[in-house]
Motif scaffolding. Structure first.
Motif, PDB file in Angstrom:
ATOM      1  N   LYS A  24       0.804  -1.227   0.000  1.00 23.87           N
ATOM      2  CA  LYS A  24       0.000   0.000   0.000  1.00 23.87           C
ATOM      3  C   LYS A  24       0.833   1.271   0.000  1.00 23.87           C
ATOM      4  N   VAL A  25       2.136   1.175   0.204  1.00 25.37           N
ATOM      5  CA  VAL A  25       2.960   2.378   0.299  1.00 25.37           C
ATOM      6  C   VAL A  25       4.144   2.256  -0.647  1.00 25.37           C
ATOM      7  N   ASP A 166       3.603   8.286   6.991  1.00 28.17           N
ATOM      8  CA  ASP A 166       2.147   8.307   6.872  1.00 28.17           C
ATOM      9  C   ASP A 166       1.510   7.265   7.784  1.00 28.17           C
ATOM     10  N   PHE A 167       2.298   6.266   8.170  1.00 30.77           N
ATOM     11  CA  PHE A 167       1.794   5.194   9.024  1.00 30.77           C
ATOM     12  C   PHE A 167       2.950   4.653   9.848  1.00 30.77           C
ATOM     13  N   VAL A 168       2.698   4.395  11.136  1.00 31.58           N
ATOM     14  CA  VAL A 168       3.713   3.875  12.046  1.00 31.58           C
ATOM     15  C   VAL A 168       3.174   2.628  12.733  1.00 31.58           C
ATOM     16  N   VAL A 169       3.982   1.591  12.793  1.00 26.82           N
ATOM     17  CA  VAL A 169       3.664   0.382  13.548  1.00 26.82           C
ATOM     18  C   VAL A 169       4.731   0.192  14.614  1.00 26.82           C
ATOM     19  N   ASP A 170       4.289   0.043  15.854  1.00 30.64           N
ATOM     20  CA  ASP A 170       5.210  -0.309  16.931  1.00 30.64           C
ATOM     21  C   ASP A 170       5.181  -1.818  17.117  1.00 30.64           C
ATOM     22  N   GLY A 309      -2.988   6.562  11.974  1.00 29.08           N
ATOM     23  CA  GLY A 309      -1.601   6.414  11.550  1.00 29.08           C
ATOM     24  C   GLY A 309      -0.729   5.649  12.517  1.00 29.08           C
ATOM     25  N   LEU A 310      -1.318   4.986  13.532  1.00 32.71           N
ATOM     26  CA  LEU A 310      -0.524   4.230  14.503  1.00 32.71           C
ATOM     27  C   LEU A 310      -1.198   2.910  14.826  1.00 32.71           C
ATOM     28  N   VAL A 311      -0.435   1.828  14.777  1.00 28.24           N
ATOM     29  CA  VAL A 311      -0.884   0.513  15.205  1.00 28.24           C
ATOM     30  C   VAL A 311       0.215  -0.122  16.039  1.00 28.24           C
ATOM     31  N   VAL A 312      -0.175  -0.838  17.086  1.00 27.18           N
ATOM     32  CA  VAL A 312       0.764  -1.541  17.964  1.00 27.18           C
ATOM     33  C   VAL A 312       0.410  -3.023  17.921  1.00 27.18           C
ATOM     34  N   LEU A 313       1.393  -3.876  17.664  1.00 26.54           N
ATOM     35  CA  LEU A 313       1.096  -5.310  17.609  1.00 26.54           C
ATOM     36  C   LEU A 313       2.275  -6.133  18.124  1.00 26.54           C
ATOM     37  N   GLY A 314       2.064  -7.448  18.186  1.00 27.35           N
ATOM     38  CA  GLY A 314       3.101  -8.345  18.696  1.00 27.35           C
ATOM     39  C   GLY A 314       3.287  -8.169  20.191  1.00 27.35           C
ATOM     40  N   ASP A 315       4.501  -8.413  20.671  1.00 24.51           N
ATOM     41  CA  ASP A 315       4.781  -8.319  22.107  1.00 24.51           C
ATOM     42  C   ASP A 315       4.652  -6.904  22.640  1.00 24.51           C
ATOM     43  N   ALA A 316       4.692  -5.900  21.781  1.00 25.29           N
ATOM     44  CA  ALA A 316       4.472  -4.521  22.237  1.00 25.29           C
ATOM     45  C   ALA A 316       3.038  -4.335  22.709  1.00 25.29           C
ATOM     46  N   LEU A 317       2.133  -5.175  22.220  1.00 32.88           N
ATOM     47  CA  LEU A 317       0.733  -5.121  22.635  1.00 32.88           C
ATOM     48  C   LEU A 317       0.469  -6.070  23.794  1.00 32.88           C
ATOM     49  N   ALA A 318       0.944  -7.300  23.681  1.00 29.04           N
ATOM     50  CA  ALA A 318       0.713  -8.292  24.732  1.00 29.04           C
ATOM     51  C   ALA A 318       1.779  -9.382  24.650  1.00 29.04           C
ATOM     52  N   THR A 319       2.231  -9.827  25.810  1.00 26.94           N
ATOM     53  CA  THR A 319       3.159 -10.953  25.884  1.00 26.94           C
ATOM     54  C   THR A 319       2.521 -12.044  26.730  1.00 26.94           C
ATOM     55  N   PHE A 320       2.898 -13.274  26.424  1.00 34.26           N
ATOM     56  CA  PHE A 320       2.297 -14.424  27.090  1.00 34.26           C
ATOM     57  C   PHE A 320       3.396 -15.340  27.612  1.00 34.26           C
ATOM     58  N   ASN A 321       3.056 -16.092  28.635  1.00 34.54           N
ATOM     59  CA  ASN A 321       3.935 -17.154  29.097  1.00 34.54           C
ATOM     60  C   ASN A 321       4.362 -17.978  27.874  1.00 34.54           C
ATOM     61  N   PRO A 322       5.668 -18.040  27.579  1.00 35.02           N
ATOM     62  CA  PRO A 322       6.098 -18.722  26.353  1.00 35.02           C
ATOM     63  C   PRO A 322       5.848 -20.227  26.357  1.00 35.02           C
ATOM     64  N   LEU A 323       5.483 -20.792  27.512  1.00 35.33           N
ATOM     65  CA  LEU A 323       5.209 -22.223  27.571  1.00 35.33           C
ATOM     66  C   LEU A 323       4.127 -22.628  26.575  1.00 35.33           C
ATOM     67  N   TYR A 324       3.179 -21.706  26.302  1.00 34.64           N
ATOM     68  CA  TYR A 324       2.048 -22.051  25.460  1.00 34.64           C
ATOM     69  C   TYR A 324       2.357 -21.903  23.967  1.00 34.64           C
ATOM     70  N   ARG A 343      -5.649  -2.880   3.148  1.00 37.21           N
ATOM     71  CA  ARG A 343      -5.924  -3.163   1.734  1.00 37.21           C
ATOM     72  C   ARG A 343      -7.260  -2.561   1.311  1.00 37.21           C
ATOM     73  N   ASP A 344      -8.251  -2.660   2.175  1.00 41.85           N
ATOM     74  CA  ASP A 344      -9.598  -2.233   1.814  1.00 41.85           C
ATOM     75  C   ASP A 344      -9.964  -0.837   2.313  1.00 41.85           C
ATOM     76  N   GLN A 345      -9.250  -0.340   3.335  1.00 42.81           N
ATOM     77  CA  GLN A 345      -9.709   0.887   3.982  1.00 42.81           C
ATOM     78  C   GLN A 345      -8.608   1.929   4.137  1.00 42.81           C
ATOM     79  N   TRP A 346      -7.552   1.826   3.352  1.00 40.99           N
ATOM     80  CA  TRP A 346      -6.425   2.748   3.486  1.00 40.99           C
ATOM     81  C   TRP A 346      -6.897   4.203   3.431  1.00 40.99           C
ATOM     82  N   GLU A 347      -6.404   4.990   4.362  1.00 43.33           N
ATOM     83  CA  GLU A 347      -6.678   6.430   4.461  1.00 43.33           C
ATOM     84  C   GLU A 347      -8.110   6.756   4.858  1.00 43.33           C
ATOM     85  N   THR A 348      -8.884   5.757   5.288  1.00 41.31           N
ATOM     86  CA  THR A 348     -10.208   6.072   5.816  1.00 41.31           C
ATOM     87  C   THR A 348     -10.076   6.448   7.291  1.00 41.31           C
TER      88      THR A 348
END
Length: 471
Positions: A24-25, A166-170, A309-324, A343-348
């Protein structure tokens, strides 16, 4: 007018987030404070990097969708990873008994070192998307307002500088400073929760002994229902004809750092099979330990205001006991949700908030699984078991007991473990009936090994006994 995105963090979550945005960019810049190796090698900035990592079927499917020109399964297997069937290729002792090994070869997962999986994902994404660039740099803040993020502030030897976006992901991992950065933008209402069972992981790499090349993944699960510390052990085949052996123990039952005590701890688990298998194997590394195992969640989706323009995902959002073993798969699902939405909603307007709420639903799945068990261990920090926690744990216990002798019950658990289904899968009428009816087959008194595996075990036990008697 060109459009660009910035992804903070070049681990698996960051790599896949870059793949989600690249179509998209015009350019995606990935930032990582560590220099990235040209081969599958460990990185200092990954606290769990030397311990067991699994890519579940749902996560692998998400990776394939994000990198459509590369068959990620074949790419990983060609690099040396293993493909394991939960239904057939795993020997597992649960708190309710041994799982049987069923004929269907389903619920496939990928096992390898974290270094290999990360390298394979990075090489595939960079090959498929030439508009992605990786820079070694330290992000120290966001540029913009509570309404919109417009870039990232970087620390350099000459002082701070700004990288517009234009877009940042942490995707910077469990050490993310996102709550502080949002506070600087005026967003101060982010609830957080940490639940820590005090789990310690100890891991050592072994050379697979002669005659044991096809030994199945072996797992002795901890038991959260005894009121005692949970102890576990796991043998995971990885690249290079090696086993990654991980021992885990919650507060009061921590595994040793001392190499001489490593096998003794494994032999003292509820069943000694892990210790028996590795007693005669050649260790290739020292024992690596990690305390970065708590469950931690930032409820970003609950903020009253969320910047576009900001999304946070992965361990920056949540971490879990790695046993699982679900962290990387949840990150992959998060990146897939990001790709589908942009893909469907860019810039909305409100796109970032919609993505963040979708990511929360993916996190709920792994969070419920981890917290409802971990909260039962003695000395847990971060809260006591609620009535809902105890009900969920009791139902899981009953369903696990049924799964020791019922393929349909086991398949329901594996659907959720493999992140192919949400926990709602466990509440379907057929599954509820299985839990109520209990196992259809009698419990196994010994590990479900083939004749060849039984002979391998006898040989390894004999060799292990001989080596342990040698001064």
């Amino acid at each position: 007018m060109s459009r660009n995105a910035v992804v903070i963090g070049a681990g698996v979550a960051g790599i896949l987030a870059a793949a989600a945005l690249a179509p998209k960019v015009d350019q995606v810049v990935m930032l990582d404070r560590d220099g990235l190796p040209d081969a599958p090698e460990h990185r200092k900035g990954v606290p769990q990097g030397r311990h067991a990592h699994l890519m579940m079927a749902g996560g692998l499917a998400a990776m394939d969708a994000l990198v459509p020109r590369t068959d990620m399964r074949q790419h990983l297997l060609a690099a040396g990873a293993h493909e394991i069937s939960l239904s057939r290729g795993m020997v597992a002792l649960t708190p309710e008994g041994w799982f049987r090994r069923w004929l269907p070869q389903d619920h496939l997962m990928i096992t390898s070192s974290r270094a290999l999986l990360e390298w394979a994902a990075r090489t595939a994404v960079l090959h498929d998307f030439p508009n992605i660039e990786i820079r070694q740099a330290q992000a120290v803040g966001l540029i913009g307002s509570a309404e919109r993020v417009r870039g990232v502030r970087l620390a350099t030897d000459e002082g701070d500088t700004v990288l517009d976006a234009d877009f940042v992901v942490d995707a910077s991992g469990r050490g993310s400073r996102i709550v502080k950065w949002l506070d600087q933008l005026g967003i101060t209402d982010i609830p957080e929760r940490t639940l820590d069972s005090g789990l310690v992981n100890s891991t050592r790499i072994y050379r697979i002994p002669a005659g044991a090349k096809d030994w199945p993944l072996t797992l002795v699960q901890p038991n959260p229902f005894t009121g005692q510390p949970g102890r576990s052990g796991m043998i995971v085949p990885i690249e290079g004809d090696r086993w990654m052996v991980s021992l885990g123990g919650s507060r009061g039952g921590e595994p040793p750092k001392d190499p001489d005590e490593f096998v003794e701890y494994a032999l003292a688990l509820p069943h000694p099979i892990v210790g028996q298998i590795i007693a005669a194997a050649e260790p290739l590394t020292p024992v690596f330990t990690s305390h970065s195992t708590s469950n931690a969640r930032r409820y970003l989706e609950k903020a009253k205001t969320w910047p576009d323009g900001l999304v946070v995902l992965g361990d920056a959002l949540a971490t879990f006991n790695p046993l699982y073993g679900q962290g990387m798969s949840i990150a992959a699902l998060g990146a897939k949700a990001l790709a589908d939405t942009v893909r469907d909603q860019w810039e909305t307007p409100g796109l970032s908030r919609r993505v963040q709420r979708q990511l929360a639903r993916s996190v709920d799945m792994a969070w419920t699984l981890a917290v409802s068990s971990d909260v039962l261990y003695p000395g847990v920090v971060g809260g006591k078991a609620t009535i809902a926690d105890r009900m969920a744990a009791k139902y899981t216990q009953r369903l696990t007991r049924a799964a020791t002798g019922s393929y349909s019950a086991a398949a329901a658990l594996w659907d959720v473990t493999s992140v192919l289904s949400t926990p709602a899968r466990l509440m379907r009428p057929g599954v509820l009936l299985s839990a109520l009816a209990g196992p259809a087959l009698p419990p196994l008194s010994e590990p479900p090994l083939t004749r060849a595996e039984q002979e391998t075990l006898r040989n390894l036990v004999r060799e292990g006994g001989s080596s342990r008697k040698t001064p």
